[in-house]
Write a protein that holds these residues in place. Structure first.
Motif, PDB file in Angstrom:
ATOM      1  N   LEU A 138       8.826 -26.750  -5.720  1.00 14.85           N
ATOM      2  CA  LEU A 138       7.964 -27.198  -6.403  1.00 14.85           C
ATOM      3  C   LEU A 138       6.352 -27.001  -6.223  1.00 14.85           C
ATOM      4  N   GLN A 139       6.049 -27.198  -5.178  1.00 12.67           N
ATOM      5  CA  GLN A 139       4.836 -27.038  -4.696  1.00 12.67           C
ATOM      6  C   GLN A 139       4.385 -25.418  -4.607  1.00 12.67           C
ATOM      7  N   ALA A 140       5.594 -24.678  -4.070  1.00 12.60           N
ATOM      8  CA  ALA A 140       5.192 -23.232  -4.017  1.00 12.60           C
ATOM      9  C   ALA A 140       4.794 -22.813  -5.366  1.00 12.60           C
ATOM     10  N   LEU A 141       5.627 -22.853  -6.510  1.00 13.31           N
ATOM     11  CA  LEU A 141       5.476 -22.304  -7.630  1.00 13.31           C
ATOM     12  C   LEU A 141       4.238 -22.978  -8.630  1.00 13.31           C
ATOM     13  N   ALA A 145       1.414 -20.784  -6.549  1.00 13.04           N
ATOM     14  CA  ALA A 145       1.575 -19.638  -7.346  1.00 13.04           C
ATOM     15  C   ALA A 145       0.667 -20.160  -8.709  1.00 13.04           C
ATOM     16  N   GLY A 146       0.524 -21.320  -9.075  1.00  8.77           N
ATOM     17  CA  GLY A 146      -0.088 -21.805 -10.281  1.00  8.77           C
ATOM     18  C   GLY A 146       0.609 -21.108 -11.479  1.00  8.77           C
ATOM     19  N   VAL A 147       1.883 -21.164 -11.417  1.00 11.68           N
ATOM     20  CA  VAL A 147       3.012 -20.257 -12.548  1.00 11.68           C
ATOM     21  C   VAL A 147       2.519 -21.112 -14.005  1.00 11.68           C
ATOM     22  N   ILE A 169      13.614 -24.752 -11.143  1.00  6.17           N
ATOM     23  CA  ILE A 169      12.100 -25.487 -11.270  1.00  6.17           C
ATOM     24  C   ILE A 169      11.398 -23.965 -12.229  1.00  6.17           C
ATOM     25  N   ALA A 170      11.570 -22.966 -11.767  1.00  2.36           N
ATOM     26  CA  ALA A 170      10.621 -22.152 -12.433  1.00  2.36           C
ATOM     27  C   ALA A 170      11.181 -21.740 -14.175  1.00  2.36           C
ATOM     28  N   SER A 261      -1.863 -14.020  -1.557  1.00  2.00           N
ATOM     29  CA  SER A 261      -1.035 -14.276  -0.504  1.00  2.00           C
ATOM     30  C   SER A 261      -1.239 -15.770  -0.086  1.00  2.00           C
ATOM     31  N   ARG A 262       0.019 -16.497  -0.451  1.00  2.00           N
ATOM     32  CA  ARG A 262       0.008 -17.892  -0.085  1.00  2.00           C
ATOM     33  C   ARG A 262       1.082 -18.436   0.806  1.00  2.00           C
ATOM     34  N   LEU A 263       1.035 -19.207   1.381  1.00  2.00           N
ATOM     35  CA  LEU A 263       1.913 -20.090   2.371  1.00  2.00           C
ATOM     36  C   LEU A 263       2.090 -21.269   1.939  1.00  2.00           C
ATOM     37  N   VAL A 264       3.301 -21.868   1.380  1.00  2.00           N
ATOM     38  CA  VAL A 264       3.559 -23.244   0.877  1.00  2.00           C
ATOM     39  C   VAL A 264       3.758 -24.046   2.031  1.00  2.00           C
ATOM     40  N   ILE A 265       2.934 -25.183   2.097  1.00  2.00           N
ATOM     41  CA  ILE A 265       3.197 -26.208   3.449  1.00  2.00           C
ATOM     42  C   ILE A 265       3.569 -27.466   2.847  1.00  2.00           C
ATOM     43  N   VAL A 266       4.930 -27.754   2.697  1.00  2.00           N
ATOM     44  CA  VAL A 266       5.279 -29.016   1.873  1.00  2.00           C
ATOM     45  C   VAL A 266       4.784 -30.062   2.377  1.00  2.00           C
TER      46      VAL A 266
END
Length: 320
Positions: A138-141, A145-147, A169-170, A261-266
């Motif tokens: 969820l937090q990555a997308l 990413a701001g989908v 989720i996508a 480029s992003r790194l998801v940090i949950v």
């Protein structure tokens, strides 16, 4: 109390199922949960191997022995002062934000904001599989990413723990999903809602024709440069794996200097857990548990997840 611990870093055989570990004390703003099930994640393996040892030393939290585990489901048995919305006997699921975890035990103490009532009708084993993997997806997308609805999202590693949630989720966020996995999982990810499914043995993720608005590299096998020909202008690459490339890029992104480029940090929080719970209640987020092990077979469970061929999640269950 009983707990899964390790006294040294190493292979799965360093894990022990002990029955004399001190029971955690509940403080203000916290709850104590009788743990009924706990999921395993790649981070559990990395922690056990000592991958984050230097980072934990900086935090002054490197001491061993240590209880393993980051997410769980169970029943609230004690409620600390200043806690609202949770009560004794309530079925809850959640994830600890303590970097090293510590919840795969008979009892676990978590901050009240790290847990929420379980989705309706789910067994503890299913509920425990959601928090870390579901929050990561969820937090990555949504956040990294701001989908937006209608965007094309490529998910590399789509059949694993994080990946199988990311596909769903996508789609829930209105995206067109291209799922990359092995041949044996093509139907699995399509049934989860992927619009297209690609066997990485036949076509590696960077070779799949774009354009993609988002590439979510769950396995962290690549870098943003590998997708320079397939990411759209303004597109974003998101990884789950800290590395010499992803950490500096994430630092720049947080300064607002570079967000490609992003790194998801949950981060576990009740509001995001509520989103996942609602989708689960509505049938829009399904949990696939590949295999369930008893807590006292933690070594076998860790060996399973280390194969990197898990379909969905590996979960451990309390037997008493």
């Amino acid at each position: 109390m009983k707990a899964i611990i390790y006294r040294a870093y190493g292979q799965p055989n360093v894990l022990e199922w002990v029955d004399d570990w001190p029971e955690p004390v509940v403080g203000p703003g916290q709850v104590q949960v009788k743990v009924r099930a706990g999921a395993l994640n790649p981070k559990d393996v990395l922690l056990r191997k000592g991958f984050f040892r230097s980072f934990l030393r900086v935090l002054d939290r490197e001491s061993l022995p240590r209880v393993s585990g980051l997410d769980m489901a169970g029943e609230v048995v004690r409620v600390g002062d200043q806690v609202r919305g949770l009560e004794v006997g309530q079925r809850v699921f959640g994830m600890s934000n303590r970097f090293h975890g510590g919840v795969h035990a008979e009892y676990a103490v978590l901050e009240a904001d790290e847990v929420i009532a379980c989705p309706e009708g789910l067994a503890f084993t299913e509920a425990s599989a959601i928090p870390l993997a579901g929050l990561t997806a969820l937090q990555a997308l949504r956040d990294c990413a701001g989908v937006q609805p209608g965007q094309r999202v490529l998910i590399n590693g789509a059949s694993g723990g994080v990946g199988h949630f990311a596909v769903q989720i996508a789609r829930n966020l209105g995206c067109h999903v291209i799922a990359v996995c092995s041949e044996r999982n093509l139907k699995f990810v399509t049934d989860l809602g992927a619009n297209e499914a690609v066997d990485y043995h036949q076509t590696p993720a960077p070779a799949i024709p774009g354009p993609f608005d988002v590439v979510f590299d769950v396995f962290g096998n690549y870098s943003v440069r590998d997708f320079s020909n397939s990411l759209s202008r303004g597109g974003r690459y998101v990884s789950t794996i800290p590395s010499s490339r992803s950490l500096p890029a994430e630092g720049l992104a947080r300064l607002g200097l570079h967000k490609r480029s992003r790194l998801v940090i949950v981060h576990s929080n009740r509001s995001d857990l509520a989103v996942l719970r609602q989708w689960a209640n509505e049938g829009k987020l399904r949990v696939h548990v590949d295999q369930i092990y008893p807590f006292y077979h933690a070594e076998d469970a860790h060996r399973h997840i280390e194969t990197r061929h898990t379909r969905g999640k590996v979960v451990m269950e309390a037997t008493c």
